[in-house]
Design a protein around this motif. Structure first.
Motif, PDB file in Angstrom:
ATOM      1  N   LYS A 184       0.883  -1.319  -0.054  1.00  9.42           N
ATOM      2  CA  LYS A 184      -0.001  -0.031   0.015  1.00  9.42           C
ATOM      3  C   LYS A 184       0.832   1.266   0.231  1.00  9.42           C
ATOM      4  O   LYS A 184       0.502   2.312  -0.710  1.00  9.42           O
ATOM      5  N   GLU A 187       2.188   1.925  -3.309  1.00 10.97           N
ATOM      6  CA  GLU A 187       0.924   2.231  -4.240  1.00 10.97           C
ATOM      7  C   GLU A 187       0.912   3.753  -3.947  1.00 10.97           C
ATOM      8  O   GLU A 187       0.722   4.462  -4.983  1.00 10.97           O
ATOM      9  N   LEU A 188       0.711   4.147  -2.763  1.00 11.19           N
ATOM     10  CA  LEU A 188       0.601   5.682  -2.533  1.00 11.19           C
ATOM     11  C   LEU A 188       1.685   6.432  -2.992  1.00 11.19           C
ATOM     12  O   LEU A 188       1.479   7.579  -3.423  1.00 11.19           O
ATOM     13  N   ARG A 191       1.228   6.873  -6.439  1.00 10.68           N
ATOM     14  CA  ARG A 191       0.046   7.847  -6.842  1.00 10.68           C
ATOM     15  C   ARG A 191       0.565   9.407  -6.412  1.00 10.68           C
ATOM     16  O   ARG A 191       0.291  10.095  -7.182  1.00 10.68           O
ATOM     17  N   ARG A 192       1.247   9.680  -5.255  1.00  8.51           N
ATOM     18  CA  ARG A 192       1.856  10.717  -4.920  1.00  8.51           C
ATOM     19  C   ARG A 192       2.832  11.324  -5.923  1.00  8.51           C
ATOM     20  O   ARG A 192       2.639  12.562  -6.593  1.00  8.51           O
ATOM     21  N   ARG A 194       2.839  10.428  -9.227  1.00  7.48           N
ATOM     22  CA  ARG A 194       2.126  10.702 -10.472  1.00  7.48           C
ATOM     23  C   ARG A 194       1.292  12.063 -10.308  1.00  7.48           C
ATOM     24  O   ARG A 194       1.356  12.861 -11.030  1.00  7.48           O
ATOM     25  N   ALA A 195       0.583  12.283  -8.723  1.00 10.18           N
ATOM     26  CA  ALA A 195      -0.023  13.573  -8.671  1.00 10.18           C
ATOM     27  C   ALA A 195       0.867  14.574  -8.745  1.00 10.18           C
ATOM     28  O   ALA A 195       0.562  15.690  -9.358  1.00 10.18           O
TER      29      ALA A 195
END
Length: 272
Positions: A184, A187-188, A191-192, A194-195
């Motif tokens: 997790k 994954e976060l 995502r961070r 990517r953001a």
């Protein structure tokens, strides 16, 4: 050469009609076989002497028996055929006891020492038996304590095995949770990242980030705290008459200062 002939002759005597097995003839084998032949001859001589001694003793016993039969027959007129059944049984029992005791004859001088010796051996055997019984009781007691200890150790081992199974299950669960958390977190993080990349691509102003908003909120709170003492300064002037020019000047200055602060506060709040 003489040893070889002697060994072959001895082997022929030992095996008789059977053929002598083949063997390697050398100095070592001849010496060993010669020693065996010498020992065998010495044993055979001893056996022959023993047999001859037994034959001589048998002859002596037979002569003594014949003499005693003659004494009984001539002295008291008794013979083995004339004895009654009980007397014959008693005589046979006496002879059997003499043979068991290992005495030369059935006289009291021979029987009593043998009986005393056998009695002493019996007492020693009883003494040894009592000692063995005490040792056996002690061994049984120690065996019982050992079995109890073994049972307790087995119970403790079973408890340890159960505890290890529970702990192993907990460890497996923690490893699964750790794997889940690690996955997790990865994954976060993706995502961070990517953001952040998307925000950089959209030219986002850093002033509207969460950190900037929190900083502005802190500044607003600071300004609010600074307004409080200014309002307290205006309170004495609020009750003054509007006619004096000096009061109006002070009030106007205070209002302008308050308005500037409120305007800055509203701007900060709107920006937030």
């Amino acid at each position: 050469m003489g040893d070889k002939i002697k060994v072959i002759s001895w082997l022929s005597t030992v095996f008789g009609e059977q053929p002598v097995p083949q063997f390697e003839v050398n100095t070592r084998t001849l010496d060993v076989l010669s020693q065996l032949a010498h020992s065998s001859d010495a044993r055979c001589r001893d056996t022959a002497l023993l047999i001859e001694d037994m034959r001589q003793k048998t002859s002596e016993y037979q002569a003594d028996g014949a003499h005693l039969q003659d004494v009984l027959l001539q002295g008291v007129g008794l013979s083995c055929a004339s004895l009654s059944k009980p007397a014959d049984d008693y005589l046979s029992a006496l002879v059997d006891n003499a043979m068991v005791l290992g005495v030369r004859d059935t006289s009291l001088g021979s029987l009593m020492p043998a009986v005393n010796k056998l009695t002493n051996e019996f007492l020693e055997a009883e003494k040894s038996n009592r000692k063995l019984e005490r040792e056996l009781r002690a061994l049984r007691k120690r065996l019982g304590a050992t079995l109890v200890l073994r049972s307790k150790l087995q119970e403790d081992m079973n408890e340890i095995v159960k505890t290890q199974a529970v702990e192993s299950a907990k460890v497996d669960e923690r490893l699964l949770n750790m794997d889940f958390v690690t996955t997790k977190a990865k994954e976060l993080r993706v995502r961070r990242e990517r953001a952040e990349a998307q925000l950089v691509a959209r030219n986002m102003d850093k002033s509207i980030t969460h950190h900037a908003v929190v900083q502005l909120s802190e500044e607003v709170n600071t300004l609010k705290q600074e307004i409080i003492p200014l309002k307290k300064k205006l309170e004495p002037y609020m009750d003054l008459s509007p006619s004096p020019s000096l009061a109006r000047v002070k009030i106007e200055e205070a209002k302008r200062e308050l308005a500037a602060l409120e305007s800055q506060l509203e701007m900060n709040v709107d920006f937030k």
